[in-house]
Enzyme design. Structure first.
Site, mmCIF file in Angstrom:
data_model
loop_
_atom_site.group_PDB
_atom_site.id
_atom_site.type_symbol
_atom_site.label_atom_id
_atom_site.label_comp_id
_atom_site.label_asym_id
_atom_site.label_seq_id
_atom_site.Cartn_x
_atom_site.Cartn_y
_atom_site.Cartn_z
ATOM 1 N N LYS A 173 0.824 -1.223 0.000
ATOM 2 C CA LYS A 173 0.000 0.000 0.000
ATOM 3 C C LYS A 173 0.851 1.264 0.000
ATOM 4 O O LYS A 173 0.328 2.356 -0.229
ATOM 5 C CB LYS A 173 -0.954 0.000 1.200
ATOM 6 N N HIS B 79 -3.400 -12.337 0.039
ATOM 7 C CA HIS B 79 -4.349 -12.080 1.127
ATOM 8 C C HIS B 79 -5.700 -11.548 0.667
ATOM 9 O O HIS B 79 -6.634 -11.471 1.452
ATOM 10 C CB HIS B 79 -3.731 -11.185 2.217
#
Ligand SMILES: [Fe+2]
Length: 250
Positions: free
Chosen positions: A116, A165
């Site tokens: 991120k 994930h």
């Protein structure tokens, strides 16, 4: 003749006694040497173990520092990575995952969103719905994350969590559209822990759900979003265990 034989016999006995004494001395010496080797080995083992523990501690501190750097941008999630790691470890243990002493799975839980860092603030914190182009950038973060950690050998299986994930049991996830057991187990466990934490944390647009409500919502997605076996393991954990993690980590 008989005397000579007796003398010879005595001489032979004396000779054997000398040999025996020599062999006894040799054996004692060898024994001493073996004891010294054993002591050296014990010492080396102790030193190696201490070095190993120190190395692990350094790895853990490095991973936590990296995870904190990723999280520092998002004031709403607080210590999300730490809570998810703690929930994930409980679910993994209940699912019978053999974690042993290997911390890699925990590293993966802590660093899941490392990618991120490459998502601009304007997209990451956008309050309205994302455009398809913005969504594509957000959905790139597992790939970016796995590229960031690709050459860090000590992360081992942690890289599976970072890459997978956001995969879903039914194959509708990203980035690789994996389905079922093609998704690494650590990532299937993580998906449940991540959703649990998201649902039980206040967000700008909604209040946190109770653990009981979150559990109902998660179990409803068994077989679609989540691996049914991981959900069985999750269901076996009492709310109290999960609530305690929430209270301890905050
Ligand atoms: Fe993510």
């Amino acid at each position: 003749m008989a005397v000579t034989t007796q003398e010879q016999l005595h001489a032979r006995i004396a000779e054997l006694e000398i040999q025996l004494a020599q062999r006894t001395r040799d054996a004692a010496e060898q024994d001493e040497q073996l004891q010294r080797y054993a002591a050296d080995l014990r010492e080396t083992f102790k030193e190696e173990r201490a070095r190993g523990q120190e190395l692990r501690r350094s790895y853990m501190l490095t991973v936590r520092a990296l995870a904190s750097a990723v999280e520092a941008r998002d004031a709403y999630t607080g210590r999300h990575a730490e809570r998810v790691a703690a929930y994930g470890l409980k679910i993994a243990a209940a699912a019978g995952m053999c974690l042993g002493d290997e911390p890699q799975i925990e590293f993966g839980f802590l660093l899941h969103d490392a990618g991120k860092v490459a998502v601009p603030d304007a997209i990451l914190f956008k309050s309205g719905p994302l455009t398809p182009a913005e969504r594509a950038i957000v959905e790139q973060h597992p790939v970016t994350g796995s590229e960031i950690v690709r050459d860090i050998d000590f992360l081992g299986a942690a890289r599976d969590v970072i890459r997978s994930h956001h995969e879903r049991w039914d194959g509708a996830g990203y980035p690789d559209g994996l389905a079922g057991t093609d998704i690494p187990l650590s990532a299937r466990v993580f998906a449940v822990a991540d959703t649990l934490d998201a649902l039980t944390t206040d967000r700008p647009y909604r209040r946190a759900s109770s653990f009981a409500d979150a559990r109902v919502m998660i179990v409803r997605d068994s077989g679609t979003h989540f691996d049914p076996e991981v959900i069985d393991a999750f269901e076996s954990l009492p709310d109290l265990v999960l609530e305690r993690i929430r209270q301890e980590i905050g």
